[in-house]
Design a protein around this motif. Sequence first.
Motif: not given
Length: 645
Positions: A104-120
């Motif tokens: 749960l932590v791993l997949e949400n962490g990857i999604i969060a990191l990808a979201s931050i990069l693409s969102g910014i």
Amino acid sequence: MTFNQVVWKMAKVNNKKYIFYYLCNSFAVMFFFMFSTVYFNSRVDEGKQTESLQDALSIPGVALIIFTVFFISYAHNVFMKKRRSEFGLFMTLGMSRRDISKLLVLENGIIALASILSGILAGAVFSRLFFMLLMNLIELEGIPFHLSGKMFAYSIGAFAAVFLLAVGKSLFQMLRSSVILSMKSNRFAETIKMRSPLLGAFGLVVLIGSLLILYLTYEDSSGSYLPLWTMSMFLGLYISLNQSVSFLIYIGKRFPGFYYRRLLFLSNLDYKFKQLTSIVMLVSVMIMITIFYSTLLLTFYKASEKDAVNNNPYDVAFFQTETKNSISNNELDKILDLKEHETFPVFNYYEKLVYVDGYQTYNFMSLDDFNRLTSNNKELRENEYLFYLNSEPEYAPADIADRVEISVENDMKTFTKKGQVIERNINLLPNAYEFIVINPEVFKNLGESAEGYFLNLHLLNVEDWKSSGAAVEQLKEQLAAGNQETPKIEYPGNESVQEEELFRVASKVDDYESNKTINGMMFYVTTFLSIMFFVGTFVLLYLNLFSEVETEKAKYRKLNKIGMSAKEIKGNITRELGAIFFVPTLLGTTLAFLYLVILSTDVGGIMNNPDILMHFLLTSGTYLIIQIGSFFYARKNMLLNQLQN
């Protein structure tokens, strides 16, 4: 097959869930970052010193934060609702809760990191494009677009805080949940705990009553009860939305022909509105804020020129003494290309107060000059005075002294008020607000014998005030340079007013540019937030439809088997989607209009301000057209999902 292979295969099969969850979080980061580029813009940051711009940023900004918090939490809950059954399956195959937590932590962490990069990245690109487009549209200069570390830090920090709370809540629930409940999580239907038509009617009464009381009390209370009755209105709105269809069903049962032909639609709508009360409420409020603020600030922006003209009857105005703002008429004509030039002497009388520290001051004007300034034909005796207030009548003070007593060479001289005139004829300047108008002979004698000093009021008109910006700036620089070369003078009774302020130049062009800049920034900020709110509300509604698509598909398959035709299914889906999309739109638009009506009571009512009404129709009409387009887009996708085999 290893657990990693199982997890990877399930991820590939359910790739749409991951992609949609990632896009939602990326949108959230983009919202935060785009708002940060506005809020922390250096030019906008300077403008926050004005209360109007601070309100334009803070109130919708708080709404945006609340909306984004709800948006991230809701997107995460939808994603986890689909994942819990998979986690239950993993546990039956031997995966421990610790492994589930890591996953749960791993997949949400990857999604969060990808979201931050693409969102910014998306936020930087779109905020820059939007900035350039709107700045050109409103012809606003002097506001640079730039990025700073503070924008990145606040955007990432705000998103991370909300995201971690949502993930932490899911992790806690997952660790406490049993294997059986986890596997059946996507089979549980949300139960409707209460159906109360009377409660729905009560909510409607609270909603209407709050708006009515606010309308009746707003002007007298100067808006002090606005927060209280707004909260009461929101409470009534929530209750009404939760029980509105139950109330409609209660009424509909009295008409069997109407009710039984729409039984399925009304039952589904009742379930959806109770299930989606918070979402419909939030979307309604966001639409209300969007239309209300867009209308209000568009009106302010369009009124920039009107306000500048109203506040400055003359194109240029300033006070002059023997040593300050010293300039000849020939020099003025060369700089400003004068069309009209009037000079009015004003005697500023001051008298030391006996029992308190300070001075009593009056600005005296000759009756001849007053008549020339205001195109009146008044007459005054030696002991009479006329009170002249250089202001709009609606802002005039209620109580004005009937007598004025001053000391002239140790003798008390009393003037009795004969009347008063309240109208704007002079630009907004210090010592140009209240005047005691007296007989010309008395004015002449007063200037020779009483304590005080003369100020010459210069009122000028030029050939074209809109193009006089450079000339006015040249005049200000020349006057300021001359004032610095003369000794500073203390003016009793005006200690609180700086010399630079007392002898400043008040012009239409300066006020126009200032109003245009402030109102333009406010309009830019509000338009910026409005577009973000619209995109967010659409994604939120679409997210809900996406989360329930499998359930809805199963429901309509069963209905099709018992005789419901494809045409009837299509009509039912269209009606349900129409209600979900347009009920919040109509509610938000209506509430925005009612609040404009309420706030307009301070300026004579909305019918006396057609600009507000026209801008409301323009804003709400644009929003409705875009909403119709988004409805047909969602309807097309929903029908494709429901009718495909």
